[in-house]
Design a protein around this motif. Structure first.
Motif, mmCIF file in Angstrom:
data_model
loop_
_atom_site.group_PDB
_atom_site.id
_atom_site.type_symbol
_atom_site.label_atom_id
_atom_site.label_comp_id
_atom_site.label_asym_id
_atom_site.label_seq_id
_atom_site.Cartn_x
_atom_site.Cartn_y
_atom_site.Cartn_z
ATOM 1 N N HIS A 228 0.060 10.800 -26.445
ATOM 2 C CA HIS A 228 0.001 10.895 -27.903
ATOM 3 C C HIS A 228 -0.845 9.796 -28.534
ATOM 4 N N LEU A 229 -0.876 8.627 -27.921
ATOM 5 C CA LEU A 229 -1.635 7.524 -28.510
ATOM 6 C C LEU A 229 -3.124 7.864 -28.649
ATOM 7 N N LYS A 230 -3.634 8.721 -27.793
ATOM 8 C CA LYS A 230 -5.064 9.049 -27.827
ATOM 9 C C LYS A 230 -5.469 9.734 -29.126
ATOM 10 N N THR A 231 -4.545 10.435 -29.765
ATOM 11 C CA THR A 231 -4.895 11.202 -30.962
ATOM 12 C C THR A 231 -4.107 10.786 -32.202
ATOM 13 N N MET A 254 -2.882 0.050 -23.561
ATOM 14 C CA MET A 254 -2.831 1.351 -24.244
ATOM 15 C C MET A 254 -3.632 1.344 -25.543
ATOM 16 N N LEU A 255 -3.790 0.168 -26.159
ATOM 17 C CA LEU A 255 -4.526 0.104 -27.424
ATOM 18 C C LEU A 255 -5.963 0.607 -27.259
ATOM 19 N N LYS A 256 -6.534 0.363 -26.089
ATOM 20 C CA LYS A 256 -7.925 0.764 -25.863
ATOM 21 C C LYS A 256 -8.101 2.270 -25.813
ATOM 22 N N GLY A 261 -9.331 1.973 -35.856
ATOM 23 C CA GLY A 261 -8.835 2.132 -37.221
ATOM 24 C C GLY A 261 -7.466 2.755 -37.309
ATOM 25 N N ALA A 262 -6.879 3.155 -36.163
ATOM 26 C CA ALA A 262 -5.493 3.631 -36.173
ATOM 27 C C ALA A 262 -4.583 2.464 -36.537
#
Length: 366
Positions: A228-231, A254-256, A261-262
Protein backbone atom coordinates in the motif's frame (compact mmCIF):
# COMPACT_ATOMS: atom_id res chain seq x y z
CA UNK A 1 -7.64 17.44 49.60
CA UNK A 2 -5.73 20.31 48.03
CA UNK A 3 -5.75 20.00 44.23
CA UNK A 4 -3.50 22.08 42.00
CA UNK A 5 -4.08 23.02 38.35
CA UNK A 6 -0.85 24.47 36.93
CA UNK A 7 -0.56 26.22 33.59
CA UNK A 8 0.83 23.89 30.92
CA UNK A 9 4.29 25.00 29.79
CA UNK A 10 5.05 22.43 27.09
CA UNK A 11 5.53 24.05 23.68
CA UNK A 12 2.17 25.28 22.36
CA UNK A 13 0.19 23.21 24.85
CA UNK A 14 -2.97 25.27 25.16
CA UNK A 15 -5.14 22.86 27.12
CA UNK A 16 -5.69 23.01 30.87
CA UNK A 17 -6.16 20.14 33.30
CA UNK A 18 -9.66 21.05 34.45
CA UNK A 19 -12.61 23.24 33.50
CA UNK A 20 -14.40 25.55 35.95
CA UNK A 21 -17.23 22.97 35.99
CA UNK A 22 -14.79 20.41 37.39
CA UNK A 23 -13.55 22.89 39.99
CA UNK A 24 -17.12 23.49 41.12
CA UNK A 25 -17.75 19.77 41.66
CA UNK A 26 -14.61 19.47 43.77
CA UNK A 27 -15.39 22.63 45.75
CA UNK A 28 -18.92 21.41 46.52
CA UNK A 29 -17.38 18.36 48.21
CA UNK A 30 -15.12 20.47 50.41
CA UNK A 31 -11.87 20.13 48.47
CA UNK A 32 -9.57 23.11 47.94
CA UNK A 33 -8.62 23.82 44.33
CA UNK A 34 -5.68 26.04 43.39
CA UNK A 35 -5.43 27.28 39.82
CA UNK A 36 -2.42 29.08 38.40
CA UNK A 37 -3.36 32.48 37.02
CA UNK A 38 -4.13 32.43 33.25
CA UNK A 39 -3.94 28.59 33.20
CA UNK A 40 -7.22 28.35 31.29
CA UNK A 41 -6.97 31.42 29.08
CA UNK A 42 -6.16 29.56 25.86
CA UNK A 43 -8.94 27.05 26.49
CA UNK A 44 -11.52 29.81 26.85
CA UNK A 45 -11.70 29.89 30.67
CA UNK A 46 -10.39 32.94 32.53
CA UNK A 47 -9.44 33.41 36.16
CA UNK A 48 -12.86 34.89 36.98
CA UNK A 49 -14.53 31.66 35.79
CA UNK A 50 -12.37 29.57 38.10
CA UNK A 51 -12.75 31.93 41.05
CA UNK A 52 -16.52 31.91 40.67
CA UNK A 53 -16.42 28.09 40.74
CA UNK A 54 -14.59 28.14 44.07
CA UNK A 55 -10.90 28.03 43.11
CA UNK A 56 -8.12 30.05 44.67
CA UNK A 57 -6.02 31.74 41.98
CA UNK A 58 -2.28 31.60 42.57
CA UNK A 59 0.27 33.76 40.73
CA UNK A 60 2.93 31.17 39.87
CA UNK A 61 3.45 27.52 39.01
CA UNK A 62 5.80 27.18 41.99
CA UNK A 63 3.01 28.11 44.42
CA UNK A 64 0.58 25.66 42.86
CA UNK A 65 2.98 22.75 43.29
CA UNK A 66 3.97 23.93 46.75
CA UNK A 67 0.47 23.94 48.29
CA UNK A 68 -1.09 20.95 46.49
CA UNK A 69 -1.52 17.34 47.55
CA UNK A 70 -2.50 16.36 44.01
CA UNK A 71 -1.51 17.95 40.70
CA UNK A 72 -3.93 17.55 37.80
CA UNK A 73 -2.37 18.28 34.40
CA UNK A 74 -2.73 17.48 30.74
CA UNK A 75 0.80 16.67 29.59
CA UNK A 76 3.75 15.12 31.35
CA UNK A 77 5.91 17.43 33.48
CA UNK A 78 8.82 18.87 31.56
CA UNK A 79 12.30 19.53 32.91
CA UNK A 80 11.44 22.91 34.45
CA UNK A 81 8.80 21.16 36.60
CA UNK A 82 10.83 18.20 37.83
CA UNK A 83 12.16 20.05 40.89
CA UNK A 84 8.70 21.33 41.84
CA UNK A 85 7.19 17.88 42.41
CA UNK A 86 7.19 16.82 46.05
CA UNK A 87 7.57 13.47 47.77
CA UNK A 88 4.19 11.70 48.15
CA UNK A 89 2.48 14.25 45.88
CA UNK A 90 -0.02 12.70 43.46
CA UNK A 91 0.53 13.69 39.84
CA UNK A 92 -2.39 12.74 37.59
CA UNK A 93 -1.74 13.38 33.89
CA UNK A 94 -0.67 11.83 30.58
CA UNK A 95 2.86 10.50 31.18
CA UNK A 96 3.76 8.07 28.34
CA UNK A 97 6.79 6.94 30.36
CA UNK A 98 7.80 4.15 27.97
CA UNK A 99 9.04 6.67 25.41
CA UNK A 100 10.87 8.98 27.85
CA UNK A 101 13.58 7.58 30.11
CA UNK A 102 14.63 11.00 31.46
CA UNK A 103 11.08 11.72 32.64
CA UNK A 104 10.81 8.24 34.16
CA UNK A 105 14.00 8.63 36.17
CA UNK A 106 13.04 12.16 37.26
CA UNK A 107 9.68 10.98 38.59
CA UNK A 108 11.36 8.10 40.40
CA UNK A 109 13.73 10.57 42.08
CA UNK A 110 10.81 12.78 43.12
CA UNK A 111 9.23 9.88 45.08
CA UNK A 112 5.82 11.13 43.98
CA UNK A 113 2.79 9.01 43.06
CA UNK A 114 2.44 9.06 39.27
CA UNK A 115 -0.95 8.02 37.91
CA UNK A 116 -1.10 7.97 34.12
CA UNK A 117 -4.32 8.76 32.30
CA UNK A 118 -3.30 6.54 29.41
CA UNK A 119 -3.10 3.29 31.41
CA UNK A 120 -6.36 3.53 33.38
CA UNK A 121 -8.53 0.76 31.93
CA UNK A 122 -12.20 -0.16 31.75
CA UNK A 123 -13.40 -3.75 32.29
CA UNK A 124 -13.43 -4.33 28.53
CA UNK A 125 -9.81 -3.24 28.18
CA UNK A 126 -10.60 0.17 26.70
CA UNK A 127 -8.78 3.28 27.93
CA UNK A 128 -11.42 5.79 29.04
CA UNK A 129 -9.04 8.66 29.78
CA UNK A 130 -7.11 8.28 26.54
CA UNK A 131 -10.15 7.80 24.31
CA UNK A 132 -11.32 11.43 23.97
CA UNK A 133 -7.87 12.71 23.05
CA UNK A 134 -7.43 9.82 20.63
CA UNK A 135 -10.72 10.83 19.05
CA UNK A 136 -9.49 14.40 18.66
CA UNK A 137 -6.07 13.31 17.36
CA UNK A 138 -7.55 10.82 14.89
CA UNK A 139 -9.78 13.47 13.38
CA UNK A 140 -6.98 16.04 13.35
CA UNK A 141 -4.65 13.59 11.61
CA UNK A 142 -6.74 13.88 8.46
CA UNK A 143 -7.19 17.63 8.84
CA UNK A 144 -3.42 18.14 9.14
CA UNK A 145 -2.55 15.45 6.60
CA UNK A 146 -4.77 17.08 4.00
CA UNK A 147 -3.05 20.41 4.67
CA UNK A 148 0.45 18.99 4.35
CA UNK A 149 -0.37 17.39 1.02
CA UNK A 150 -0.48 20.91 -0.37
CA UNK A 151 2.50 22.00 -2.46
CA UNK A 152 3.37 25.19 -0.49
CA UNK A 153 4.21 22.98 2.50
CA UNK A 154 6.20 20.53 0.31
CA UNK A 155 3.42 17.99 -0.17
CA UNK A 156 2.65 16.40 -3.54
CA UNK A 157 0.00 19.01 -4.37
CA UNK A 158 -3.01 16.74 -4.04
CA UNK A 159 -6.55 17.54 -2.91
CA UNK A 160 -7.45 14.62 -0.69
CA UNK A 161 -11.09 14.45 -1.75
CA UNK A 162 -10.43 14.98 -5.45
CA UNK A 163 -12.91 16.73 -7.77
CA UNK A 164 -15.20 15.47 -10.55
CA UNK A 165 -13.04 13.88 -13.22
CA UNK A 166 -10.02 13.60 -10.89
CA UNK A 167 -9.65 10.65 -8.50
CA UNK A 168 -9.39 11.31 -4.75
CA UNK A 169 -6.33 10.65 -2.68
CA UNK A 170 -5.49 7.36 -0.99
CA UNK A 171 -5.25 7.12 2.79
CA UNK A 172 -3.63 4.24 4.66
CA UNK A 173 -4.58 3.94 8.34
CA UNK A 174 -2.38 1.74 10.52
CA UNK A 175 -4.49 0.50 13.42
CA UNK A 176 -8.25 0.16 13.80
CA UNK A 177 -8.46 1.50 17.33
CA UNK A 178 -9.96 4.82 18.38
CA UNK A 179 -7.44 6.91 16.41
CA UNK A 180 -7.76 4.76 13.31
CA UNK A 181 -11.55 4.72 13.27
CA UNK A 182 -11.79 8.48 13.74
CA UNK A 183 -9.18 9.08 11.03
CA UNK A 184 -10.97 6.74 8.64
CA UNK A 185 -14.28 8.45 9.34
CA UNK A 186 -12.86 11.90 8.56
CA UNK A 187 -10.99 10.72 5.46
CA UNK A 188 -14.08 8.93 4.17
CA UNK A 189 -16.13 12.07 4.76
CA UNK A 190 -13.76 13.99 2.51
CA UNK A 191 -14.22 11.34 -0.18
CA UNK A 192 -10.76 9.76 0.02
CA UNK A 193 -10.10 6.10 -0.72
CA UNK A 194 -9.29 4.60 2.68
CA UNK A 195 -7.61 1.35 3.69
CA UNK A 196 -7.45 0.34 7.34
CA UNK A 197 -4.93 -2.27 8.53
CA UNK A 198 -4.98 -4.11 11.85
CA UNK A 199 -4.05 -7.52 13.28
CA UNK A 200 -7.32 -7.77 15.23
CA UNK A 201 -10.03 -9.26 13.04
CA UNK A 202 -12.80 -8.16 15.39
CA UNK A 203 -11.73 -4.56 14.95
CA UNK A 204 -11.62 -4.96 11.18
CA UNK A 205 -15.12 -6.45 11.22
CA UNK A 206 -16.28 -3.46 13.27
CA UNK A 207 -14.78 -1.05 10.72
CA UNK A 208 -16.50 -2.92 7.90
CA UNK A 209 -19.82 -2.69 9.73
CA UNK A 210 -19.75 1.04 10.44
CA UNK A 211 -17.89 2.56 7.49
CA UNK A 212 -19.03 3.31 3.93
CA UNK A 213 -17.97 1.02 1.10
CA UNK A 214 -14.98 3.17 0.06
CA UNK A 215 -13.31 2.28 3.38
CA UNK A 216 -11.77 -1.18 3.03
CA UNK A 217 -9.93 -3.34 5.54
CA UNK A 218 -6.97 -5.68 5.29
CA UNK A 219 -4.98 -7.71 7.76
CA UNK A 220 -1.84 -5.90 8.85
CA UNK A 221 1.47 -7.48 7.93
CA UNK A 222 4.69 -6.28 6.33
CA UNK A 223 3.68 -7.48 2.88
CA UNK A 224 0.43 -5.51 2.87
CA UNK A 225 2.04 -2.42 4.35
CA UNK A 226 4.74 -2.39 1.67
CA UNK A 227 2.14 -2.95 -1.03
CA UNK A 228 0.00 0.00 0.00
CA UNK A 229 2.84 2.43 0.68
CA UNK A 230 3.71 2.47 -3.03
CA UNK A 231 0.45 4.22 -3.93
CA UNK A 232 -0.66 5.87 -0.66
CA UNK A 233 -0.81 9.66 -0.42
CA UNK A 234 -1.38 9.93 3.34
CA UNK A 235 -0.37 7.46 6.06
CA UNK A 236 -1.87 7.74 9.54
CA UNK A 237 -0.06 5.86 12.32
CA UNK A 238 -2.59 4.96 15.00
CA UNK A 239 -1.07 1.89 16.65
CA UNK A 240 -1.21 1.58 20.44
CA UNK A 241 0.06 -1.01 22.90
CA UNK A 242 -1.13 0.18 26.30
CA UNK A 243 1.70 1.79 28.26
CA UNK A 244 4.41 0.36 25.99
CA UNK A 245 6.41 1.56 23.01
CA UNK A 246 4.64 1.39 19.68
CA UNK A 247 5.97 -1.18 17.18
CA UNK A 248 7.81 0.17 14.14
CA UNK A 249 5.55 -0.84 11.26
CA UNK A 250 7.06 1.45 8.61
CA UNK A 251 10.83 1.23 8.37
CA UNK A 252 13.25 3.74 6.85
CA UNK A 253 13.78 1.67 3.72
CA UNK A 254 10.03 1.67 3.01
CA UNK A 255 10.03 5.46 2.59
CA UNK A 256 11.97 5.10 -0.66
CA UNK A 257 9.08 3.14 -2.14
CA UNK A 258 6.59 5.95 -1.46
CA UNK A 259 5.72 8.74 -3.86
CA UNK A 260 7.59 12.02 -3.28
CA UNK A 261 5.43 14.50 -1.39
CA UNK A 262 3.36 11.83 0.37
CA UNK A 263 2.58 12.59 4.01
CA UNK A 264 2.93 10.61 7.23
CA UNK A 265 1.02 11.65 10.35
CA UNK A 266 2.22 9.53 13.26
CA UNK A 267 -0.31 9.87 16.08
CA UNK A 268 1.59 7.19 18.01
CA UNK A 269 4.48 9.62 18.54
CA UNK A 270 3.71 9.88 22.29
CA UNK A 271 4.61 6.21 22.62
CA UNK A 272 7.68 6.46 20.40
CA UNK A 273 5.87 6.32 17.05
CA UNK A 274 5.03 3.42 14.73
CA UNK A 275 7.18 4.86 11.92
CA UNK A 276 10.93 4.32 12.24
CA UNK A 277 11.68 7.89 11.11
CA UNK A 278 9.31 9.50 13.61
CA UNK A 279 10.64 12.09 16.04
CA UNK A 280 8.47 14.35 18.20
CA UNK A 281 7.71 17.80 16.82
CA UNK A 282 5.75 20.80 18.11
CA UNK A 283 2.94 22.97 16.80
CA UNK A 284 5.57 25.68 16.38
CA UNK A 285 7.67 23.52 14.03
CA UNK A 286 5.38 20.58 13.19
CA UNK A 287 6.82 18.91 10.09
CA UNK A 288 10.05 17.69 8.57
CA UNK A 289 11.02 15.81 5.40
CA UNK A 290 12.97 12.57 5.06
CA UNK A 291 13.46 10.94 1.64
CA UNK A 292 10.94 13.41 0.15
CA UNK A 293 8.23 12.23 2.57
CA UNK A 294 6.59 14.86 4.78
CA UNK A 295 6.39 13.80 8.44
CA UNK A 296 3.91 15.46 10.81
CA UNK A 297 4.64 14.13 14.32
CA UNK A 298 3.30 16.65 16.83
CA UNK A 299 3.20 15.00 20.24
CA UNK A 300 0.27 17.03 21.55
CA UNK A 301 -2.01 17.38 18.55
CA UNK A 302 -5.18 18.07 20.61
CA UNK A 303 -3.40 21.09 22.11
CA UNK A 304 -4.23 22.95 18.89
CA UNK A 305 -7.96 22.74 19.68
CA UNK A 306 -7.86 23.37 23.44
CA UNK A 307 -11.48 24.35 23.99
CA UNK A 308 -12.81 21.09 22.56
CA UNK A 309 -10.02 19.03 24.10
CA UNK A 310 -10.25 20.46 27.61
CA UNK A 311 -13.99 19.90 27.80
CA UNK A 312 -13.62 16.35 26.47
CA UNK A 313 -10.80 15.56 28.89
CA UNK A 314 -12.53 16.88 32.02
CA UNK A 315 -15.66 14.89 31.12
CA UNK A 316 -13.73 11.65 31.62
CA UNK A 317 -11.08 12.53 34.22
CA UNK A 318 -13.31 14.23 36.80
CA UNK A 319 -14.92 11.04 38.23
CA UNK A 320 -11.44 9.63 38.90
CA UNK A 321 -10.16 12.93 40.33
CA UNK A 322 -13.11 12.93 42.73
CA UNK A 323 -12.29 9.36 43.84
CA UNK A 324 -8.66 10.26 44.47
CA UNK A 325 -9.58 13.47 46.30
CA UNK A 326 -12.25 11.84 48.46
CA UNK A 327 -10.37 8.72 49.49
CA UNK A 328 -6.67 9.36 48.81
CA UNK A 329 -4.76 7.39 46.21
CA UNK A 330 -4.27 4.20 48.23
CA UNK A 331 -7.90 3.65 49.19
CA UNK A 332 -9.15 4.85 45.80
CA UNK A 333 -6.94 2.35 43.97
CA UNK A 334 -7.79 -0.45 46.41
CA UNK A 335 -11.51 0.11 45.79
CA UNK A 336 -11.15 0.59 42.03
CA UNK A 337 -8.77 -1.90 40.36
CA UNK A 338 -9.30 -0.16 37.01
CA UNK A 339 -7.97 3.12 38.42
CA UNK A 340 -5.14 1.14 40.03
CA UNK A 341 -3.92 0.25 36.54
CA UNK A 342 -3.07 3.92 36.16
CA UNK A 343 -0.40 3.62 38.84
CA UNK A 344 2.94 3.79 37.02
CA UNK A 345 5.49 4.99 39.58
CA UNK A 346 4.91 5.00 43.34
CA UNK A 347 7.41 6.66 45.66
CA UNK A 348 10.39 5.84 43.49
CA UNK A 349 9.34 2.37 42.35
CA UNK A 350 8.04 1.45 38.91
CA UNK A 351 4.85 -0.58 39.38
CA UNK A 352 3.80 -0.84 35.74
CA UNK A 353 5.69 -3.63 33.96
CA UNK A 354 5.59 -2.26 30.37
CA UNK A 355 7.81 0.64 31.52
CA UNK A 356 10.44 -1.77 32.80
CA UNK A 357 10.19 -3.74 29.57
CA UNK A 358 10.56 -0.59 27.44
CA UNK A 359 13.96 0.18 28.98
CA UNK A 360 15.13 -3.39 29.49
CA UNK A 361 15.07 -3.01 33.27
CA UNK A 362 14.02 -5.67 35.78
CA UNK A 363 11.79 -5.29 38.82
CA UNK A 364 14.79 -4.55 41.07
CA UNK A 365 15.55 -1.30 39.24
CA UNK A 366 14.92 1.66 41.55
Amino acid sequence: MKIGIPKEIKNNENRVGMTPAGVLELSKKGHEVYVQSTAGDFSGFDDKDYHAAGATILPSIDRVYEVSDMIVKVKEPIEQEYGLIKENQIVFTYFHFASNQNLTEAMMRSKSVCIAYETVEDKDGTLPLLTPMSEVAGRMAIQQGAKYLEKPVKGKGLLLGGVPGVPPGKVLVLGAGVVGIQAAKMAAGLGAQVTVLDVNMNRLRHVNDIMPSHVVTEFSNEYNIRKHLKTTDLVVGGVLITGAKAPKLVTRDMLKTMQPGAVIVDVAVDQGGCIETTRPTTHEDPAYIIDDIVHYCVANMPGAVPYTSTLALTNVTLPYILKLADAGWEKACDHDPLLAKGLNIVKGAIVYDPILEAFGWDETYA
